[in-house]
Design a protein around this motif. Structure first.
Motif, PDB file in Angstrom:
ATOM      1  N   THR A 231       6.336   3.170  -1.059  1.00 14.59           N
ATOM      2  CA  THR A 231       6.559   2.799   0.331  1.00 14.59           C
ATOM      3  C   THR A 231       5.493   3.398   1.257  1.00 14.59           C
ATOM      4  OG1 THR A 231       8.950   2.632  -0.022  1.00 14.59           O
ATOM      5  CG2 THR A 231       8.204   2.934   2.251  1.00 14.59           C
ATOM      6  N   ASP A 232       4.864   2.561   2.063  1.00 12.26           N
ATOM      7  CA  ASP A 232       3.978   2.976   3.150  1.00 12.26           C
ATOM      8  C   ASP A 232       2.902   3.964   2.693  1.00 12.26           C
ATOM      9  OD1 ASP A 232       2.977   2.909   5.676  1.00 12.26           O
ATOM     10  OD2 ASP A 232       4.570   4.090   6.605  1.00 12.26           O
ATOM     11  N   TRP A 233       2.187   3.571   1.601  1.00 14.27           N
ATOM     12  CA  TRP A 233       1.191   4.485   1.055  1.00 14.27           C
ATOM     13  C   TRP A 233       0.074   4.782   2.042  1.00 14.27           C
ATOM     14  CZ3 TRP A 233       0.446   8.312  -1.846  1.00 14.27           C
ATOM     15  CH2 TRP A 233      -0.847   8.720  -2.187  1.00 14.27           C
ATOM     16  N   ALA A 234      -0.276   3.847   2.914  1.00  7.23           N
ATOM     17  CA  ALA A 234      -1.365   4.085   3.869  1.00  7.23           C
ATOM     18  C   ALA A 234      -1.052   5.283   4.751  1.00  7.23           C
ATOM     19  CB  ALA A 234      -1.611   2.846   4.719  1.00  7.23           C
ATOM     20  N   ALA A 235       0.166   5.347   5.267  1.00  5.86           N
ATOM     21  CA  ALA A 235       0.567   6.466   6.119  1.00  5.86           C
ATOM     22  C   ALA A 235       0.634   7.761   5.316  1.00  5.86           C
ATOM     23  CB  ALA A 235       1.908   6.179   6.785  1.00  5.86           C
ATOM     24  N   VAL A 236       1.129   7.671   4.090  1.00  2.01           N
ATOM     25  CA  VAL A 236       1.192   8.855   3.231  1.00  2.01           C
ATOM     26  C   VAL A 236      -0.209   9.380   2.947  1.00  2.01           C
ATOM     27  CG1 VAL A 236       1.785   9.678   0.910  1.00  2.01           C
ATOM     28  CG2 VAL A 236       3.405   8.251   2.178  1.00  2.01           C
ATOM     29  N   GLU A 238      -2.914   9.057   4.727  1.00  2.00           N
ATOM     30  CA  GLU A 238      -3.458   9.680   5.931  1.00  2.00           C
ATOM     31  C   GLU A 238      -2.885  11.085   6.123  1.00  2.00           C
ATOM     32  OE1 GLU A 238      -3.463   8.859  10.765  1.00  2.00           O
ATOM     33  OE2 GLU A 238      -3.202   7.173   9.371  1.00  2.00           O
ATOM     34  N   ALA A 239      -1.574  11.231   5.896  1.00  2.00           N
ATOM     35  CA  ALA A 239      -0.936  12.543   6.042  1.00  2.00           C
ATOM     36  C   ALA A 239      -1.457  13.531   4.999  1.00  2.00           C
ATOM     37  CB  ALA A 239       0.580  12.398   5.917  1.00  2.00           C
ATOM     38  N   GLU A 242      -4.899  14.742   6.063  1.00  2.00           N
ATOM     39  CA  GLU A 242      -4.760  15.714   7.161  1.00  2.00           C
ATOM     40  C   GLU A 242      -4.278  17.058   6.629  1.00  2.00           C
ATOM     41  OE1 GLU A 242      -4.937  17.015  11.144  1.00  2.00           O
ATOM     42  OE2 GLU A 242      -5.763  15.234  10.133  1.00  2.00           O
TER      43      GLU A 242
END
Length: 310
Positions: A231-236, A238-239, A242
């Motif tokens: 689920t939502d690997w792009a956001a993961v 990025e996190a 960071e």
């Protein structure tokens, strides 16, 4: 941590390895509460003042760390090997919440409990899924005193990910007629490993269902549910980048020299983001480093821990 009771027995190192620690050595079975009030089961080895929280990879169970935990205990550490949500004896959340932030939340919750009960912040040792969870948790302020990432970085090879998940998905719902049939599937997937003489280690990664079929000891929704690990690997991603840039605790990246998920270039890119991180490349090991070369893996992490947490 809500309960502890003695346990003994043989445990296989790695998802599919027969290696076992000495017979009859007592351990504690512990129960923790995860971020959503979910039940998490662990094995505790050792009584040392310093604590290592061992988080397995996707599709594994806490028994993947059996030999590593024994070595940590012998070196004066307390090793807590956790069944992550949806795996092993830990609870399968009713809502099927298996996204990476869910695992990070559990890791942080267990770390807080350990710190409160033992007066020391644990070092997180995370393989694959466990490493992602640990790094995400650190980025969100988890109380880890150190981090060991086992063959995982933010930029994974998508072909390797597809290969691993393809094996996991292939028989997740159908299961196997016997443990021997499961062993055949493992041998085909891991041809570089000697076939085990005993199937007891593999048996710990399977459950016998009422229909007589043996299935992996994890929830199939982990891969294919409404809130799966994909689920939502792009956001993961990025996190994770960071968190890597802001790593402020002693850290070590252990790569399998023949890893199908972490290339040399990806490892170098991570070390450029987190330049204080130490690096160990384990020759002749693939993605499941601890299972492929536990001797070299344990030596690398014990050296790191002895120098940085003396």
């Amino acid at each position: 941590m809500t309960a502890r009771a003695g346990e003994t027995g043989e445990e296989g190192e790695g998802t599919m390895n027969e290696t076992t620690p000495p017979r009859g050595r007592a351990r504690d079975r512990a129960v923790f509460t995860g971020a959503a009030g979910n039940r998490l089961v662990a094995t505790v080895a050792g009584e040392g003042p310093r604590v290592a929280l061992l988080l397995h990879g996707g599709g594994q169970t806490r028994h993947a760390w059996a030999e590593t935990a024994e070595r940590l205990a012998a070196a004066g550490w307390t090793a807590i090997a956790l069944d992550q949500r949806g795996h092993g004896e830990s609870e399968w959340p009713a809502e099927g919440a298996y996204a990476f932030p869910d695992y990070a939340g559990d890791a942080a919750a267990v770390a807080r409990t350990v710190a409160a009960e033992r007066g020391t912040r644990p070092v997180a040792i995370g393989a694959s899924l466990g490493g992602i969870a640990s790094l995400l948790a650190l980025g969100a302020g988890a109380v880890f005193s150190g981090l060991v990432l086992v063959d995982i970085v933010p930029q994974m090879d998508p072909r390797g990910v597809a290969h691993v998940q393809g094996f996991m998905r292939a028989r997740a719902r159908e299961g196997f007629a016997s443990v021997e049939e499961a062993a055949d599937a493992v041998a085909a997937y891991l041809p570089h490993r000697p076939r085990p003489r005993s199937l007891e280690g593999l048996r710990k990664n399977l459950r016998l269902d009422p229909d007589g079929r043996w299935r992996w000891h994890w929830d199939p929704r982990f891969l294919d549910g409404p809130r799966s690990v994909n689920t939502d690997w792009a956001a993961v991603g990025e996190a994770l980048h960071e968190a890597a840039r802001n790593l402020a605790v002693p850290s070590l990246l252990v790569r399998g020299g023949s890893s199908e998920l972490v290339s040399e270039a990806a490892a170098r890119a991570f070390l450029e983001m987190a330049p204080a991180t130490e690096f160990a490349d384990i020759a002749e090991a693939r993605h499941m480093v601890a299972g492929d070369r536990n001797d070299a893996f344990a030596a690398a992490i014990l050296d790191f821990l002895a120098r940085r947490f003396a």
